[in-house]
Design a protein around this motif. Structure first.
Motif, mmCIF file in Angstrom:
data_model
loop_
_atom_site.group_PDB
_atom_site.id
_atom_site.type_symbol
_atom_site.label_atom_id
_atom_site.label_comp_id
_atom_site.label_asym_id
_atom_site.label_seq_id
_atom_site.Cartn_x
_atom_site.Cartn_y
_atom_site.Cartn_z
ATOM 1 N N GLN A 1 0.936 -1.340 -0.380
ATOM 2 C CA GLN A 1 -0.198 -0.113 -0.151
ATOM 3 C C GLN A 1 0.895 1.581 -0.001
ATOM 4 O OE1 GLN A 1 -2.315 -1.421 3.235
ATOM 5 N NE2 GLN A 1 -3.558 -1.540 1.860
ATOM 6 N N SER A 2 1.879 1.310 0.902
ATOM 7 C CA SER A 2 2.829 2.244 0.372
ATOM 8 C C SER A 2 3.457 2.436 -0.366
ATOM 9 C CB SER A 2 3.748 1.819 1.659
ATOM 10 O OG SER A 2 3.085 1.519 3.343
ATOM 11 N N ILE A 3 3.698 1.374 -1.421
ATOM 12 C CA ILE A 3 4.530 2.284 -2.316
ATOM 13 C C ILE A 3 4.181 1.776 -3.705
ATOM 14 C CG2 ILE A 3 5.327 -0.048 -4.611
ATOM 15 C CD1 ILE A 3 6.279 -2.033 -2.557
ATOM 16 N N PHE A 4 1.932 2.472 -3.873
ATOM 17 C CA PHE A 4 1.062 1.837 -4.521
ATOM 18 C C PHE A 4 1.032 3.770 -4.480
ATOM 19 C CE2 PHE A 4 -1.252 -0.500 -6.548
ATOM 20 C CZ PHE A 4 -0.563 -2.198 -6.735
ATOM 21 N N GLU A 5 1.479 4.656 -2.942
ATOM 22 C CA GLU A 5 0.606 5.217 -2.391
ATOM 23 C C GLU A 5 2.469 6.455 -3.021
ATOM 24 O OE1 GLU A 5 0.924 6.258 1.597
ATOM 25 O OE2 GLU A 5 -1.458 5.243 1.649
ATOM 26 N N ILE A 6 3.218 5.378 -3.002
ATOM 27 C CA ILE A 6 4.677 6.487 -3.546
ATOM 28 C C ILE A 6 4.331 6.665 -5.281
ATOM 29 C CG2 ILE A 6 7.172 5.784 -3.792
ATOM 30 C CD1 ILE A 6 7.327 4.392 -0.434
ATOM 31 N N VAL A 7 3.923 6.017 -5.927
ATOM 32 C CA VAL A 7 3.896 5.423 -7.622
ATOM 33 C C VAL A 7 3.199 6.417 -7.527
ATOM 34 C CG1 VAL A 7 3.332 4.372 -9.129
ATOM 35 C CG2 VAL A 7 4.631 2.889 -7.340
ATOM 36 N N GLU A 8 1.974 6.175 -7.476
ATOM 37 C CA GLU A 8 0.462 6.995 -7.514
ATOM 38 C C GLU A 8 0.830 8.851 -7.291
ATOM 39 O OE1 GLU A 8 -2.954 5.539 -5.323
ATOM 40 O OE2 GLU A 8 -2.700 4.209 -6.904
ATOM 41 N N ASP A 9 2.012 9.628 -6.219
ATOM 42 C CA ASP A 9 2.049 10.619 -6.509
ATOM 43 C C ASP A 9 3.172 10.879 -7.124
ATOM 44 O OD1 ASP A 9 1.368 10.972 -4.235
ATOM 45 O OD2 ASP A 9 2.804 10.948 -2.712
ATOM 46 N N PHE B 1 2.038 -11.201 -4.436
ATOM 47 C CA PHE B 1 0.990 -11.514 -4.141
ATOM 48 C C PHE B 1 -0.596 -10.148 -3.791
ATOM 49 C CE2 PHE B 1 -2.594 -12.439 -1.244
ATOM 50 C CZ PHE B 1 -3.859 -13.371 -2.260
ATOM 51 N N ALA B 2 0.529 -9.269 -3.011
ATOM 52 C CA ALA B 2 -0.084 -8.350 -2.322
ATOM 53 C C ALA B 2 -0.426 -7.424 -4.117
ATOM 54 C CB ALA B 2 0.589 -7.426 -1.377
ATOM 55 N N PHE B 3 0.358 -7.168 -4.702
ATOM 56 C CA PHE B 3 0.506 -6.381 -6.076
ATOM 57 C C PHE B 3 -0.688 -6.997 -6.704
ATOM 58 C CE2 PHE B 3 2.384 -5.238 -10.005
ATOM 59 C CZ PHE B 3 2.544 -4.275 -9.969
ATOM 60 N N SER B 4 -0.651 -8.134 -6.533
ATOM 61 C CA SER B 4 -1.325 -8.864 -7.860
ATOM 62 C C SER B 4 -3.202 -7.813 -7.828
ATOM 63 C CB SER B 4 -1.038 -9.631 -8.575
ATOM 64 O OG SER B 4 -1.632 -10.750 -7.059
ATOM 65 N N VAL B 5 -3.291 -8.234 -6.048
ATOM 66 C CA VAL B 5 -4.493 -8.009 -5.495
ATOM 67 C C VAL B 5 -4.689 -6.175 -5.576
ATOM 68 C CG1 VAL B 5 -5.756 -8.262 -3.349
ATOM 69 C CG2 VAL B 5 -4.497 -9.819 -4.093
ATOM 70 N N LEU B 6 -4.076 -6.424 -4.614
ATOM 71 C CA LEU B 6 -4.124 -3.865 -5.048
ATOM 72 C C LEU B 6 -3.902 -3.619 -6.118
ATOM 73 C CD1 LEU B 6 -1.410 -4.128 -1.623
ATOM 74 C CD2 LEU B 6 -4.045 -3.487 -2.557
ATOM 75 N N GLN B 7 -3.199 -4.213 -7.221
ATOM 76 C CA GLN B 7 -3.545 -3.269 -9.023
ATOM 77 C C GLN B 7 -4.708 -3.278 -9.273
ATOM 78 O OE1 GLN B 7 -0.892 -6.992 -11.313
ATOM 79 N NE2 GLN B 7 -0.420 -4.554 -11.768
ATOM 80 N N MET B 8 -5.504 -4.294 -9.155
ATOM 81 C CA MET B 8 -6.767 -4.119 -9.803
ATOM 82 C C MET B 8 -7.320 -3.042 -9.616
ATOM 83 S SD MET B 8 -8.507 -8.430 -9.630
ATOM 84 C CE MET B 8 -7.762 -8.324 -7.304
ATOM 85 N N GLY B 9 -7.896 -2.068 -10.794
ATOM 86 C CA GLY B 9 -8.568 -1.288 -11.188
ATOM 87 C C GLY B 9 -7.645 -0.501 -10.465
ATOM 88 N N THR B 10 -6.608 0.517 -10.458
ATOM 89 C CA THR B 10 -5.834 1.566 -10.481
ATOM 90 C C THR B 10 -4.712 1.172 -11.420
ATOM 91 O OG1 THR B 10 -4.077 0.483 -9.099
ATOM 92 C CG2 THR B 10 -5.191 0.105 -7.553
ATOM 93 N N VAL B 11 -4.517 2.774 -11.684
ATOM 94 C CA VAL B 11 -3.493 3.283 -12.806
ATOM 95 C C VAL B 11 -2.473 1.776 -12.961
ATOM 96 C CG1 VAL B 11 -4.275 5.648 -12.973
ATOM 97 C CG2 VAL B 11 -2.023 4.426 -11.515
ATOM 98 N N LEU B 12 -2.056 0.789 -11.687
ATOM 99 C CA LEU B 12 -0.691 -0.054 -12.195
ATOM 100 C C LEU B 12 -1.328 -1.075 -12.030
ATOM 101 C CD1 LEU B 12 -0.193 1.941 -9.444
ATOM 102 C CD2 LEU B 12 1.329 0.703 -9.675
ATOM 103 N N GLU B 13 -3.042 -1.208 -12.629
ATOM 104 C CA GLU B 13 -2.813 -2.089 -13.546
ATOM 105 C C GLU B 13 -2.656 -3.183 -14.889
ATOM 106 O OE1 GLU B 13 -7.496 -2.631 -13.116
ATOM 107 O OE2 GLU B 13 -7.407 -4.374 -14.401
ATOM 108 N N GLY B 14 -2.080 -3.997 -14.788
ATOM 109 C CA GLY B 14 -1.487 -4.173 -16.191
ATOM 110 C C GLY B 14 0.050 -4.273 -15.981
ATOM 111 N N ALA B 15 0.497 -3.354 -14.946
ATOM 112 C CA ALA B 15 2.048 -3.334 -14.501
ATOM 113 C C ALA B 15 2.759 -4.370 -13.426
ATOM 114 C CB ALA B 15 2.241 -2.270 -13.508
#
Lengths: 226, 127
Positions: free
Chosen positions: B8-16, B46-60
């Motif tokens: 989740q912290s990684i997603f925040e960093i990337v989205e910023d 696994f955490a990445f694959s779960v969290l990426q769904m429906g976000t800008v990171l989907e498919g990354a």
């Protein structure tokens, strides 16, 4: 067009920032903060009860209790006559610095000089999250087995002090203390070790004596720096 | 066990970062994880694959580079791999300083700046 952006950003930077703030709050209030980490059932809460019962100046102690759902531990500590703040993580496997900062708003920090934070029962995740504490204390019972340091190296590496509990059960157990301590000191040669029994009280006085020393160092350190 | 909250912290960093660069697509995130960081590669994926769904990171894609634990002995001027997390210098037996293995950071992002590219499946799909 595809391009690469260099980032090099610490994943835990948000937590680190708040833990620095907490560290400053503790310093300003001349407060020694200890983060207690250990598995469920290691004897953390019972140890805490023993420590508090053996400290004379009890008014200046407060405890932050981390628990996933219940207030059981907090009720036990409150019965010892010290201030307690409960943090329920609601499923989270560790405390983080923002949770502790919020808990601090419920305490009269001026009046305190020892804050003990009992983390969620878990030997892995809490080791990664600094809370701003002065040091981490790892609590491990002999019934968990003497092979654990190498299996959970991070916490043994990060902790300043190790408390081995349930030593009254050594005679019923295959736990090899020499092997265990050699493994611990291979990972962290400087770690301070206490062997105690919450049941018989063995080793508690030595541990409390050491904690009182740390508490005094912190007070003196602050006086020097002012 | 805490890989989900780390992710989740990684997603925040990337989205910023994406917001800062006004970007929409990420092809790949590169992470550096030290051997001493107590982070499991598979749990991160696994955490990445779960969290990426429906976000800008989907498919990354998530690429994790493991950094071995190493220490340095000043006396022997020797840098060595810490076998079984031991800090002792293999030459003299003194306690060395840990110099690597505690890393846990987002190293870089491979991004798509949005210009239409025939080889990009996302772009051709949206045409």
């Amino acid at each position: 067009m595809v391009k690469e952006i260099k980032l090099v950003q610490n994943v835990l930077k948000a937590n680190e920032r708040v833990s620095e703030q907490n560290r400053n709050i503790f310093a300003e209030n001349q407060l020694l903060a200890i983060n207690i980490i250990g598995s469920p059932g290691a004897g953390k809460t019972t140890l805490l009860e023993r420590i508090i019962q053996n400290i004379v100046e009890r008014k200046a102690i407060a405890v932050i209790e981390g628990d996933i759902y219940t207030t059981r531990d907090a009720q036990r500590i409150e019965a010892c006559g010290v201030d307690v703040v409960q943090i329920n993580t609601g499923g989270g496997c560790h405390l983080d610095a923002p949770m502790v900062q919020e808990a601090l708003t419920n305490l009269d920090l001026d009046e305190l000089d020892l804050l003990i934070i009992e983390n969620v029962g878990n030997l892995v995740c809490p080791a990664a999250y600094n809370l701003g504490e002065d040091f981490k204390m790892v609590v491990m019972s002999i019934t968990e087995g003497d092979d654990k340091p190498e299996k959970y190296p991070r916490i043994f590496q990060e902790a300043k002090v190790l408390v081995v509990t349930k030593v009254d059960l050594l005679k019923y157990n295959q736990f090899d203390m020499d092997r265990f301590l050699a493994e611990v000191r291979g990972i962290n040669p400087g770690i301070k070790v206490f062997q105690i029994s919450n049941l018989t009280g063995d080793g508690i006085k030595e541990l409390v004596g050491w904690l009182e020393e740390q508490r005094n160092y912190k007070r003196e350190e602050q006086i020097c720096s002012v | 066990m805490h890989e989900l909250s780390l992710m989740q912290s990684i997603f925040e960093i990337v989205e910023d970062e994406l917001k800062n660069h006004e970007l929409v697509y990420v092809n790949q995130i590169k992470l550096k994880v030290g051997e001493l960081a107590a982070v499991q590669k598979e749990a991160m994926q696994f955490a990445f694959s779960v969290l990426q769904m429906g976000t800008v990171l989907e498919g990354a894609r998530l690429e994790i580079e493991y950094v071995p634990a190493e220490a340095y002995c000043a006396k022997c001027e020797h840098r060595y791999r810490m076998i079984k997390y031991r800090v002792f210098c293999p030459l003299c037996g003194n306690v060395g300083q840990i110099v690597s293995g505690k890393e846990l950071y987002v190293e870089s992002l491979e991004v798509n700046d949005g210009e239409r590219d025939q080889t990009c499946t996302k772009c051709t799909q949206s045409k």
